[in-house]
Design a protein around this motif. Structure first.
Motif, PDB file in Angstrom:
ATOM      1  N   GLU A   1       0.392   3.095   8.922  1.00  0.00           N
ATOM      2  CA  GLU A   1       0.091   1.674   9.126  1.00  0.00           C
ATOM      3  C   GLU A   1       0.813   1.137  10.359  1.00  0.00           C
ATOM      4  OE1 GLU A   1      -0.966   0.284   4.563  1.00  0.00           O
ATOM      5  OE2 GLU A   1       1.085  -0.011   5.285  1.00  0.00           O
ATOM      6  N   HIS A   2       2.009   1.636  10.613  1.00  0.00           N
ATOM      7  CA  HIS A   2       2.772   1.163  11.764  1.00  0.00           C
ATOM      8  C   HIS A   2       2.164   1.677  13.077  1.00  0.00           C
ATOM      9  CE1 HIS A   2       6.175  -0.156  14.175  1.00  0.00           C
ATOM     10  NE2 HIS A   2       6.175   1.045  14.736  1.00  0.00           N
ATOM     11  N   VAL A   3       1.843   2.962  13.114  1.00  0.00           N
ATOM     12  CA  VAL A   3       1.368   3.574  14.368  1.00  0.00           C
ATOM     13  C   VAL A   3      -0.119   3.310  14.603  1.00  0.00           C
ATOM     14  CG1 VAL A   3       1.063   5.765  15.609  1.00  0.00           C
ATOM     15  CG2 VAL A   3       3.163   5.348  14.321  1.00  0.00           C
TER      16      VAL A   3
ATOM     17  N   ASN B   1       0.823  -1.206   0.000  1.00  0.00           N
ATOM     18  CA  ASN B   1       0.000   0.000   0.000  1.00  0.00           C
ATOM     19  C   ASN B   1       0.867   1.271   0.000  1.00  0.00           C
ATOM     20  OD1 ASN B   1      -2.383   1.495   0.138  1.00  0.00           O
ATOM     21  ND2 ASN B   1      -2.499   1.375   2.371  1.00  0.00           N
ATOM     22  N   ALA B   2       1.990   1.217   0.723  1.00  0.00           N
ATOM     23  CA  ALA B   2       2.881   2.386   0.843  1.00  0.00           C
ATOM     24  C   ALA B   2       3.865   2.480  -0.320  1.00  0.00           C
ATOM     25  CB  ALA B   2       3.659   2.309   2.156  1.00  0.00           C
TER      26      ALA B   2
ATOM     27  N   ILE C   1       2.304   6.723   4.536  1.00  0.00           N
ATOM     28  CA  ILE C   1       1.508   5.486   4.649  1.00  0.00           C
ATOM     29  C   ILE C   1       2.205   4.481   5.565  1.00  0.00           C
ATOM     30  CG2 ILE C   1       0.464   3.556   3.369  1.00  0.00           C
ATOM     31  CD1 ILE C   1      -0.851   6.221   2.713  1.00  0.00           C
ATOM     32  N   THR C   2       3.521   4.378   5.446  1.00  0.00           N
ATOM     33  CA  THR C   2       4.284   3.453   6.296  1.00  0.00           C
ATOM     34  C   THR C   2       4.126   3.826   7.773  1.00  0.00           C
ATOM     35  OG1 THR C   2       5.900   3.099   4.522  1.00  0.00           O
ATOM     36  CG2 THR C   2       6.576   2.464   6.737  1.00  0.00           C
TER      37      THR C   2
ATOM     38  N   ASP D   1      13.533   8.246  11.458  1.00  0.00           N
ATOM     39  CA  ASP D   1      14.049   8.534  10.114  1.00  0.00           C
ATOM     40  C   ASP D   1      12.901   8.715   9.115  1.00  0.00           C
ATOM     41  OD1 ASP D   1      16.618   8.474  11.052  1.00  0.00           O
ATOM     42  OD2 ASP D   1      17.059   6.436  10.371  1.00  0.00           O
ATOM     43  N   LEU D   2      11.869   7.907   9.260  1.00  0.00           N
ATOM     44  CA  LEU D   2      10.686   8.059   8.390  1.00  0.00           C
ATOM     45  C   LEU D   2      10.070   9.446   8.552  1.00  0.00           C
ATOM     46  CD1 LEU D   2       8.959   4.578   8.819  1.00  0.00           C
ATOM     47  CD2 LEU D   2       9.695   5.560   6.626  1.00  0.00           C
ATOM     48  N   LEU D   3      10.087   9.963   9.781  1.00  0.00           N
ATOM     49  CA  LEU D   3       9.523  11.297  10.033  1.00  0.00           C
ATOM     50  C   LEU D   3      10.321  12.389   9.321  1.00  0.00           C
ATOM     51  CD1 LEU D   3       8.576  10.840  13.778  1.00  0.00           C
ATOM     52  CD2 LEU D   3       6.973  11.391  11.948  1.00  0.00           C
TER      53      LEU D   3
END
Length: 214
Positions: A96-98, A56-57, A92-93, A77-79
């Motif tokens: 979905e994780h949080v 999805n991401a 999206i990552t 790092d994603l932030l």
């Protein structure tokens, strides 16, 4: 003066709205959405957690940090990829994780909007891609940003001009340059986020500190 369809100016410390022009008009906000995505992720997630890139991401439309399918990256790092490069794949990552799912994360976004006192906003996704029922106002985004800037992690991320992050797929690191040109153009600038879609047009939330006032 400003050519913007709506605008608001807020004092971060007091939360006092100093100026507003059509500030309560609901509008599309494009990637300004990611201000909410970031603060919800910082408050609800563990920054050291590793999140996995789903189908999805992967290859999500719009701006991207070009994450690979099943790649893992820590939340912090994603932030940076979210806020500096406006990566929709990162958005999206993170969601979905949080939040367990995009819908679950959108629920957290709308709950946070209530807490912050955003009375004319509705969030449907973490990226800001145009979607029915996804909107906010200049006044609401000012309130949200003043709230988020009180968080030291958020404040550090949005004022960063360049960030290097380990890249598991290559021998070189990811190197992300902040899209927010205000950081270099305006004296005292220390954030926050740009946004653009064809329907929303150009959007900006900007922050600066001068003489101790942000």
């Amino acid at each position: 003066s400003t050519g913007a369809q709506a605008a608001a100016l807020i004092d971060v410390a007091s939360g006092r709205l100093l100026y507003s022009s059509r500030g309560d008009k609901p509008m599309r906000i494009a990637s300004l959405t990611k201000i909410m995505t970031a603060i919800v992720a910082i408050e609800h997630g563990r920054l050291s957690d590793r999140a996995k890139v789903s189908k999805n991401a992967f290859g999500k439309e719009g701006s991207s940090i070009y994450l690979r399918l099943n790649e893992e990256m820590n939340l912090k790092d994603l932030l940076y990829g979210l806020m500096l490069r406006s990566g929709n794949d990162a958005a999206i990552t993170i969601a979905e994780h949080v939040g367990g799912s995009v819908e679950g994360f959108a629920f957290l976004m709308n709950e946070k909007a209530k807490v912050v006192g955003m009375t004319n906003s509705s969030f449907k996704n973490p990226s800001g891609l145009d979607e029915q029922g996804h909107y906010s106002t200049a006044n609401d985004m000012a309130k949200l940003t003043a709230y988020a800037l009180k968080n030291p992690v958020f404040q550090e991320i949005v004022k960063t001009k360049v960030k290097k992050v380990p890249n598991p797929n290559e021998s070189w690191d990811y190197s992300w340059v902040n899209k927010n040109k205000m950081l270099s153009l305006y004296d005292g600038a220390d954030g926050v986020k740009t946004g653009y879609t064809k329907l929303a047009k150009r959007c900006l939330v900007s922050s600066a500190t001068r003489g101790g006032q942000q």
